[in-house]
Design a protein around this motif. Structure first.
Motif, PDB file in Angstrom:
ATOM      1  N   UNK A   1      -4.169  -3.260   9.309  1.00  0.00           N
ATOM      2  CA  UNK A   1      -3.558  -2.833   8.002  1.00  0.00           C
ATOM      3  C   UNK A   1      -3.406  -1.231   8.120  1.00  0.00           C
ATOM      4  N   UNK A   2      -4.519  -0.619   8.420  1.00  0.00           N
ATOM      5  CA  UNK A   2      -4.275   0.943   8.209  1.00  0.00           C
ATOM      6  C   UNK A   2      -3.224   1.236   9.287  1.00  0.00           C
ATOM      7  N   UNK A   3      -2.933   0.650  10.592  1.00  0.00           N
ATOM      8  CA  UNK A   3      -1.828   1.103  11.478  1.00  0.00           C
ATOM      9  C   UNK A   3      -0.694   0.692  10.738  1.00  0.00           C
ATOM     10  N   UNK A   4      -0.494  -0.247  10.476  1.00  0.00           N
ATOM     11  CA  UNK A   4       0.766  -0.759   9.921  1.00  0.00           C
ATOM     12  C   UNK A   4       1.263  -0.154   8.751  1.00  0.00           C
TER      13      UNK A   4
ATOM     14  N   UNK B   1       0.906  -1.149  -0.010  1.00  0.00           N
ATOM     15  CA  UNK B   1       0.018   0.031   0.048  1.00  0.00           C
ATOM     16  C   UNK B   1       1.039   1.068   0.104  1.00  0.00           C
ATOM     17  N   UNK B   2       2.107   1.344   0.871  1.00  0.00           N
ATOM     18  CA  UNK B   2       2.895   2.425   0.848  1.00  0.00           C
ATOM     19  C   UNK B   2       3.477   2.616  -0.579  1.00  0.00           C
ATOM     20  N   UNK B   3       3.785   1.443  -1.228  1.00  0.00           N
ATOM     21  CA  UNK B   3       4.385   1.459  -2.436  1.00  0.00           C
ATOM     22  C   UNK B   3       3.457   1.961  -3.617  1.00  0.00           C
TER      23      UNK B   3
ATOM     24  N   UNK C   1      -7.842   4.483  11.380  1.00  0.00           N
ATOM     25  CA  UNK C   1      -7.732   3.774  12.605  1.00  0.00           C
ATOM     26  C   UNK C   1      -7.507   4.599  13.881  1.00  0.00           C
ATOM     27  N   UNK C   2      -7.456   5.803  13.814  1.00  0.00           N
ATOM     28  CA  UNK C   2      -7.519   6.847  15.014  1.00  0.00           C
ATOM     29  C   UNK C   2      -8.005   8.130  14.605  1.00  0.00           C
ATOM     30  N   UNK C   3      -8.480   8.763  15.452  1.00  0.00           N
ATOM     31  CA  UNK C   3      -9.274  10.167  15.312  1.00  0.00           C
ATOM     32  C   UNK C   3      -8.227  11.139  14.732  1.00  0.00           C
ATOM     33  N   UNK C   4      -6.701  11.053  15.205  1.00  0.00           N
ATOM     34  CA  UNK C   4      -5.733  11.959  14.684  1.00  0.00           C
ATOM     35  C   UNK C   4      -5.856  11.955  13.224  1.00  0.00           C
TER      36      UNK C   4
END
Ligand code: AMP
Ligand code: MG
Length: 347
Positions: free
Chosen positions: A137-140, A28-30, A74-77
């Protein structure tokens, strides 16, 4: 392209990120697209800030470019980073329903997510999925993931990795197979960018539950009606359709059976979509039970799989029972009516 399948256990120890999740996150990052399970349906994810990656979602799905995507966090930030403001109503709903099947439409912070994600709208749709693999997945990845349902546009949404592969094998980099999804229909889309929160698409969180949390909630004009100008851009497109034309029959089983008999007399092979309670009441070429009426959640859970199973039977047309439009039944009927192109036969 060969589509990679990562088979992972649905129950993730949050501390332990599996190597498969790490690899999918790297892809995903790629700038690759990867399908993953959520608690509603399988999503097709890409880095929401990467226009080229997002373009691969539209290409793989054959999705019209004016239909914007939901951004998964995955988080409010992550929400604070992409929304220009989070109105108090939205904050309350996030605390009450996230992670969960509720998408909030918020004013967009310029220069954050790609314009392709938001189809040039001044708003952005966000949600936090209630699924350990999606969150892992979102966090990673460290990314906000733009993710529509992982089906070819127009087809029923996927509730298993097999459904994803049936539509997108060879068209996407990979899919995380975490078993069947739970709820089975997509998230509720709620516009929080105006005065009164407005449901643009009914889904996993009911209007009753929203009103209980924040008081007045409206429904967009034409929410279930294809003819009216849509507020959610996605509302105007055909969705969820099985190959054979589908008609909803609002009336007793005797009426539905009469329609089946007439069609069969005309030489057609006919399918019936019913529930466990009623399945023995029909004589047709194919009768598929989709959950039980006693628990409409089971109908939502099985709906898309049942629609896809009709494709394998080769029926010429399908008659479906109608469902009560209350609670999750609103979302079920919304999807069924779209699958039927609005054809409802009444007594
Ligand atoms: P899907 O990704 O297939 O579950 O569909 C996403 C739904 O959210 C579609 O009906 C979109 O039109 C709707 N949506 C996404 N972003 C926005 C937005 N910014 N404003 C209004 N509706 C949106
Ligand atoms: Mg979809």
């Amino acid at each position: 392209m060969k589509t990679r399948v990562w088979t992972v256990d649905n129950i993730v120890d949050k501390q332990q990120i599996y190597p498969q999740i790490q690899e999918a996150a790297e892809w995903l990052r790629a700038g690759e697209v990867v399908a993953f399970p959520t608690e509603t349906v399988y999503g097709l994810g890409a880095d929401a800030a990467n226009t080229a990656a997002v373009g691969k979602i539209f290409a793989a799905k054959g999705r019209p470019s004016d239909n914007p995507l939901i951004v998964h966090v995955a988080n409010v930030a992550q929400v604070e980073a992409i929304a220009a403001a989070i109105p108090p109503v939205a904050k309350t709903l996030m605390e009450r329903f996230w992670p969960g099947p509720l998408t909030l439409v918020l004013p967009k912070r310029a220069g954050t997510v790609s314009e392709r994600v938001t189809a040039n709208l001044p708003t952005v749709a966000v949600r936090m999925p209630d699924h350990p693999l999606a969150l892992a997945l979102i966090e990673a990845s460290g990314l906000a993931l733009a993710a529509p349902s992982a089906n070819r546009s127009g087809k029923p949404s996927p509730t298993t990795a097999a459904h994803v592969l049936a539509d997108l094998n060879g068209r996407i980099a990979g899919v995380i197979d975490g078993g069947p999804t739970g709820i089975g229909v997509e998230s509720t889309v709620l516009d929080c960018s105006g005065e009164v929160p407005t449901i643009l698409r009914p889904g996993g969180v009911t209007k009753e539950a929203l009103s209980e949390a924040v008081g007045r909630v409206e429904e967009a004009v034409g929410m279930g009606d294809e003819q009216t100008a849509p507020k959610a851009p996605g509302m105007k497109y055909t969705h969820y359709a099985p190959k054979a034309p589908l008609s909803i029959v609002s009336g007793p089983p005797s009426l539905l059976q009469q329609l089946v008999d007439e069609s069969r007399a005309g030489g057609k092979t006919v399918g019936v979509l019913t529930t466990e309670e009623n399945k023995s009441r029909y004589a047709a070429d194919v009768v598929l039970a989709c959950g039980t009426r006693r628990e409409l959640e089971t109908v939502a859970h099985r709906l898309y799989d049942t629609l896809r199973r009709f494709d394998e039977t080769g029926v010429d047309l399908i008659y479906s029972e109608a469902f009560p439009e209350e609670g999750i039944g609103v979302a079920i009927m919304n999807r069924l009516k779209k699958a039927a192109g609005g054809r409802v036969i009444r007594e």
